[in-house]
Design a protein around this motif. Structure first.
Motif, PDB file in Angstrom:
ATOM      1  N   HIS A 139       1.600  -2.245  -5.282  1.00  0.00           N
ATOM      2  CA  HIS A 139       0.911  -1.018  -4.888  1.00  0.00           C
ATOM      3  C   HIS A 139       1.243  -0.677  -3.434  1.00  0.00           C
ATOM      4  N   ASN A 140       0.867   0.531  -3.058  1.00  0.00           N
ATOM      5  CA  ASN A 140       0.983   0.972  -1.675  1.00  0.00           C
ATOM      6  C   ASN A 140      -0.308   0.587  -0.947  1.00  0.00           C
ATOM      7  N   ARG A 142      -0.979   0.922   2.288  1.00  0.00           N
ATOM      8  CA  ARG A 142      -1.071   1.595   3.583  1.00  0.00           C
ATOM      9  C   ARG A 142      -2.506   1.646   4.109  1.00  0.00           C
ATOM     10  N   ASN A 151       7.404   0.228   5.186  1.00  0.00           N
ATOM     11  CA  ASN A 151       7.295  -0.027   3.747  1.00  0.00           C
ATOM     12  C   ASN A 151       5.950  -0.703   3.464  1.00  0.00           C
ATOM     13  N   ASN A 153       4.436  -1.051   0.634  1.00  0.00           N
ATOM     14  CA  ASN A 153       4.295  -1.578  -0.730  1.00  0.00           C
ATOM     15  C   ASN A 153       4.264  -3.107  -0.705  1.00  0.00           C
ATOM     16  N   SER A 208      -0.299   6.576  -2.149  1.00  0.00           N
ATOM     17  CA  SER A 208       0.513   6.723  -0.941  1.00  0.00           C
ATOM     18  C   SER A 208      -0.120   7.622   0.113  1.00  0.00           C
TER      19      SER A 208
END
Length: 276
Positions: A139-140, A142, A151, A153, A208
């Motif tokens: 998964h992202n 962030r 990055n 992920n 995202s």
């Protein structure tokens, strides 16, 4: 020249994190001081010295790994004698010259969250366990980091929670982690348990879109986090009881100091409450 890999354990409470910093006591600073004195490393760059995990201030470890190349014999008892009481080398492994310590197959973190004795414990544990399933997979992440990562992920293999009468124990296994990621994951799971976040919010946070200004996740306190283990392909560490026992001795001393402070705090609350 040969490459060595050493497993290190430390009590993070009195360290300003792992990485060397001028004018601060750090795990790496104490390790390198011992290595320089023993002559196993003369220059970190020439020794290709590296570490698997750079833990934050207050974070503990039972399974961080360092690696470097050397011509010298590694005498663990001697090195441990040079190290302070709150750091010990607890294991070693034979590794190939090209071994990359920063890229284990998986890393395991453990987080200890005590129950608050001053609040009613009405957490929805089933809902928390359901929230854990959202994290598994790639998964992202962030929104679970403090940095703006190129990055974000990350791949998580497993998230689990066990309970005893005093605390929740979270275990998170993943390929790699962003800065503060595990501690923010713990915060989000507790907020789900309190009903302050919904499962849909966890799903949104793993997209995202940057939601850090909308859903502000504070990292859970660093002193509850333990870097528990590193798992490498075809690498098996030999671990030693003597340095583990020396670290346990120091932990028992710190435990009793913390217990004394805890009961002193409780008595202060009791005395002050009676005067209200």
């Amino acid at each position: 020249m040969r490459r060595v890999a050493l497993k290190i354990a430390y009590i993070g409470s009195k360290f300003h994190g792992y990485q060397r910093q001028p004018d601060y006591r750090t795990v790496e600073g104490e390790l390198l001081k011992a290595f320089f004195e023993a002559g196993v490393i003369e220059d970190t760059w020439k020794a290709h010295y590296s570490v698997a995990g750079r833990t934050d201030k207050g974070v503990h470890s039972t399974g961080n790994v360092i690696s470097f190349i050397t011509d010298e014999e590694i005498r663990l008892n001697y090195l441990n004698g040079l190290l302070p009481k709150d750091i010990k080398i607890v294991g070693e492994a034979k590794v190939p010259y090209g071994f990359k310590v920063r890229f284990p197959l998986s890393r395991t973190y453990t987080y200890i969250q005590p129950f608050n004795p001053f609040e009613k414990n009405d957490l929805d544990f089933e809902k928390m366990r359901e929230a854990m399933t959202y994290f598994v997979g790639e998964h992202n992440f962030r929104n679970f980091s403090k940095r703006h990562e190129k990055n974000p992920n990350r791949k998580i293999f497993d998230v689990d929670m066990s309970l005893d009468e005093n605390a929740m124990i979270f275990t998170v296994v993943g390929e790699s982690f962003l800065w503060n990621m595990v501690r923010k994951m713990v915060t989000s799971m507790i907020l789900v348990g309190k009903g302050e976040l919904e499962l849909e919010d966890i799903e949104k946070l793993l997209q995202s879109v940057d939601l850090r200004e909308v859903i502000r996740l504070q990292p859970a306190p660093a002193n509850g986090l333990i870097l528990s283990d590193m798992n490498y392909k075809n690498i098996k560490f030999t671990e030693y009881e003597y340095p583990k026992n020396k670290l346990i001795e120091e932990l028992k001393k710190q435990f009793m100091i913390n217990e004394q402070e805890k009961y002193a705090d409780a008595k202060l609350i009791d005395i002050l409450s009676k005067k209200l």
